[in-house]
Design a protein around this motif. Structure first.
Motif, PDB file in Angstrom:
ATOM      1  N   ALA A 129      34.921  33.361   8.621  1.00  0.00           N
ATOM      2  CA  ALA A 129      33.939  34.551  10.200  1.00  0.00           C
ATOM      3  C   ALA A 129      32.792  34.856   9.571  1.00  0.00           C
ATOM      4  N   PRO A 130      32.254  35.298  10.828  1.00  0.00           N
ATOM      5  CA  PRO A 130      30.225  35.525  10.426  1.00  0.00           C
ATOM      6  C   PRO A 130      30.848  37.052   9.850  1.00  0.00           C
ATOM      7  N   PRO A 131      29.937  37.312   9.343  1.00  0.00           N
ATOM      8  CA  PRO A 131      29.831  38.849   9.097  1.00  0.00           C
ATOM      9  C   PRO A 131      29.838  40.125  10.355  1.00  0.00           C
ATOM     10  N   GLY A 132      30.049  40.662  10.320  1.00  0.00           N
ATOM     11  CA  GLY A 132      30.472  41.474  11.681  1.00  0.00           C
ATOM     12  C   GLY A 132      31.864  41.657  12.482  1.00  0.00           C
ATOM     13  N   SER A 133      32.714  40.388  12.616  1.00  0.00           N
ATOM     14  CA  SER A 133      33.547  40.416  13.266  1.00  0.00           C
ATOM     15  C   SER A 133      34.477  41.042  12.531  1.00  0.00           C
ATOM     16  N   SER A 134      35.335  41.079  11.995  1.00  0.00           N
ATOM     17  CA  SER A 134      36.391  42.948  11.859  1.00  0.00           C
ATOM     18  C   SER A 134      36.193  43.592  12.533  1.00  0.00           C
ATOM     19  N   PHE A 135      34.515  44.691  12.399  1.00  0.00           N
ATOM     20  CA  PHE A 135      34.322  45.305  13.419  1.00  0.00           C
ATOM     21  C   PHE A 135      34.098  45.060  14.831  1.00  0.00           C
ATOM     22  N   GLU A 136      33.653  43.830  15.186  1.00  0.00           N
ATOM     23  CA  GLU A 136      33.557  43.626  16.817  1.00  0.00           C
ATOM     24  C   GLU A 136      34.719  43.712  17.033  1.00  0.00           C
ATOM     25  N   TRP A 137      36.030  42.706  16.204  1.00  0.00           N
ATOM     26  CA  TRP A 137      37.005  42.479  17.280  1.00  0.00           C
ATOM     27  C   TRP A 137      38.146  43.994  17.141  1.00  0.00           C
ATOM     28  N   ALA A 138      37.766  44.714  15.927  1.00  0.00           N
ATOM     29  CA  ALA A 138      38.409  46.256  16.880  1.00  0.00           C
ATOM     30  C   ALA A 138      37.721  46.782  17.392  1.00  0.00           C
ATOM     31  N   LEU A 139      36.350  47.160  17.398  1.00  0.00           N
ATOM     32  CA  LEU A 139      36.030  47.323  18.592  1.00  0.00           C
ATOM     33  C   LEU A 139      36.092  47.440  20.496  1.00  0.00           C
ATOM     34  N   TYR A 140      36.114  46.107  20.230  1.00  0.00           N
ATOM     35  CA  TYR A 140      36.630  45.011  21.642  1.00  0.00           C
ATOM     36  C   TYR A 140      37.745  45.554  21.572  1.00  0.00           C
ATOM     37  N   GLN A 141      38.406  45.809  21.063  1.00  0.00           N
ATOM     38  CA  GLN A 141      39.877  46.280  21.302  1.00  0.00           C
ATOM     39  C   GLN A 141      39.698  47.515  21.961  1.00  0.00           C
ATOM     40  N   ALA A 142      39.397  48.021  21.091  1.00  0.00           N
ATOM     41  CA  ALA A 142      39.798  49.651  21.093  1.00  0.00           C
ATOM     42  C   ALA A 142      38.177  50.785  22.608  1.00  0.00           C
ATOM     43  N   TYR A 143      37.746  49.671  22.831  1.00  0.00           N
ATOM     44  CA  TYR A 143      36.362  50.561  24.106  1.00  0.00           C
ATOM     45  C   TYR A 143      36.360  49.624  25.165  1.00  0.00           C
ATOM     46  N   LEU A 144      37.580  48.253  24.718  1.00  0.00           N
ATOM     47  CA  LEU A 144      37.376  47.455  26.183  1.00  0.00           C
ATOM     48  C   LEU A 144      39.459  46.504  26.983  1.00  0.00           C
ATOM     49  N   GLY A 145      39.791  47.346  25.113  1.00  0.00           N
ATOM     50  CA  GLY A 145      41.461  46.520  25.618  1.00  0.00           C
ATOM     51  C   GLY A 145      42.126  46.827  26.867  1.00  0.00           C
ATOM     52  N   GLY A 146      42.758  46.562  27.430  1.00  0.00           N
ATOM     53  CA  GLY A 146      44.551  47.185  28.134  1.00  0.00           C
ATOM     54  C   GLY A 146      43.894  46.043  29.106  1.00  0.00           C
ATOM     55  N   LYS A 147      44.339  46.739  30.741  1.00  0.00           N
ATOM     56  CA  LYS A 147      44.040  45.910  32.322  1.00  0.00           C
ATOM     57  C   LYS A 147      43.094  45.929  33.082  1.00  0.00           C
ATOM     58  N   TRP A 148      42.571  45.449  32.758  1.00  0.00           N
ATOM     59  CA  TRP A 148      41.813  46.410  34.057  1.00  0.00           C
ATOM     60  C   TRP A 148      41.431  45.666  35.559  1.00  0.00           C
ATOM     61  N   THR A 149      41.355  46.179  37.197  1.00  0.00           N
ATOM     62  CA  THR A 149      41.713  45.962  38.062  1.00  0.00           C
ATOM     63  C   THR A 149      40.023  46.363  38.682  1.00  0.00           C
ATOM     64  N   ILE A 150      39.288  45.046  39.235  1.00  0.00           N
ATOM     65  CA  ILE A 150      38.168  44.936  40.297  1.00  0.00           C
ATOM     66  C   ILE A 150      38.460  45.597  41.581  1.00  0.00           C
ATOM     67  N   SER A 151      38.670  46.825  41.133  1.00  0.00           N
ATOM     68  CA  SER A 151      38.225  47.500  42.384  1.00  0.00           C
ATOM     69  C   SER A 151      37.228  47.974  43.780  1.00  0.00           C
ATOM     70  N   GLN A 152      36.014  46.758  42.900  1.00  0.00           N
ATOM     71  CA  GLN A 152      34.630  46.655  43.624  1.00  0.00           C
ATOM     72  C   GLN A 152      33.627  45.646  43.344  1.00  0.00           C
ATOM     73  N   GLY A 153      33.492  44.499  44.246  1.00  0.00           N
ATOM     74  CA  GLY A 153      33.096  42.917  43.877  1.00  0.00           C
ATOM     75  C   GLY A 153      33.570  42.378  43.619  1.00  0.00           C
ATOM     76  N   LEU A 154      32.930  41.341  44.078  1.00  0.00           N
ATOM     77  CA  LEU A 154      33.900  39.744  43.091  1.00  0.00           C
ATOM     78  C   LEU A 154      34.656  39.831  43.144  1.00  0.00           C
ATOM     79  N   GLY A 155      35.691  39.069  43.494  1.00  0.00           N
ATOM     80  CA  GLY A 155      37.678  39.472  42.647  1.00  0.00           C
ATOM     81  C   GLY A 155      38.038  40.228  43.255  1.00  0.00           C
ATOM     82  N   GLN A 156      37.761  41.440  44.162  1.00  0.00           N
ATOM     83  CA  GLN A 156      38.175  42.705  43.960  1.00  0.00           C
ATOM     84  C   GLN A 156      39.708  41.949  44.259  1.00  0.00           C
ATOM     85  N   GLY A 157      40.497  43.731  43.295  1.00  0.00           N
ATOM     86  CA  GLY A 157      42.067  43.224  43.806  1.00  0.00           C
ATOM     87  C   GLY A 157      42.911  42.725  42.333  1.00  0.00           C
ATOM     88  N   GLY A 158      41.598  41.941  42.084  1.00  0.00           N
ATOM     89  CA  GLY A 158      41.982  40.777  40.736  1.00  0.00           C
ATOM     90  C   GLY A 158      42.076  41.611  39.451  1.00  0.00           C
TER      91      GLY A 158
END
Length: 244
Positions: A129-158
């Motif tokens: 895998a490309p260098p940096g991939s392990s860091f990115e995986w962990a960062l993306y999971q920590a920073y943006l992980g979980g379930k997000w609801t669209i409160s405003q914008g296209l697809g509201q409620g999704g």
């Protein structure tokens, strides 16, 4: 910014790249930066406070140490100093000092940056895998992980899910994303955080603001002339996402 992330992440190993006890071998990621980002503030602040290096890959058998800072790779010659300490030489131009402190790899402060601490990732990528991939995986999971609801914008409620391999589900017009960590994308965004959203072969930069469990995504408006490097400022808010 890497606009697409490798599909090789799907072959992640739950443990990986671990060397023998007392060996620096393997992949090491900037865990303090990830922990700071997990608090839900601006990503840029976490990068400035705990960067610049994001990941080390060390192969003592080949005498090679490689770092990734999200924009460039630096490969140096690894040599052992006193027990538990190593020096990385970059073509005679400069050196970095590494040492082991328990379960942490320590990069000593130098003219190139402050003291930094790295840990073995809970999820390490495949060896090719490309260098940096392990860091990115962990960062993306920590920073943006979980379930997000669209409160405003296209697809509201999704429901929106940012996967750690760079896939995004539920965000209209997007199937891939990448956070800007360094380099031209950071320079073009100025004091703002940015990410790349892509559908098929088409993608574009967006700016965002993160405040706890709220994520606001804005159109990136270019203020520069056509002959200049783009200089983005936040335009219309496209989405407000709230994490459950």
């Amino acid at each position: 910014m890497r606009h697409t992330l490798t599909a090789l992440l799907a072959s992640a190993l739950l443990v990986g790249c671990a060397g023998k006890p007392g060996s620096p071998d393997g992949i090491w990621i900037n865990q303090p930066l990830i922990d700071a980002a997990r608090e839900g503030g601006p990503l840029r602040e976490a990068l400035l406070a705990h960067g610049p290096n994001l990941e080390w890959r060390i192969d003592s058998a080949r005498g090679i140490a490689t770092y990734s800072n999200g924009f460039e790779l630096g490969e140096g010659q690894l040599s052992a100093e006193q027990p538990g300490h190593w020096q990385v030489d970059y073509h005679g131009d400069y050196q970095e000092q590494l040492s082991l402190d328990g379960k942490q790899l320590v990069q000593a402060a130098s003219a190139n940056g402050p003291e930094q601490y790295f840990s073995k990732p809970a999820t390490a990528m495949a060896a090719d895998a490309p260098p940096g991939s392990s860091f990115e995986w962990a960062l993306y999971q920590a920073y943006l992980g979980g379930k997000w609801t669209i409160s405003q914008g296209l697809g509201q409620g999704g429901l929106v899910i940012f996967h750690p391999d760079g896939r995004v589900e539920g965000l209209p017009g997007s199937e891939r994303y990448a956070l800007c960590l360094a380099g031209d994308c950071a320079s073009m965004a100025g004091d703002h955080d940015s990410l790349w959203l892509q559908l098929g072969q088409q993608g574009a930069p967006w700016l965002f603001e993160r405040d706890g469990d709220e994520l606001r995504i804005f159109e990136a408006v270019n203020q520069a002339q056509s002959t200049e490097m783009p200089e983005y400022r936040p335009g219309r808010q496209a989405w407000l996402l709230e994490r459950d």
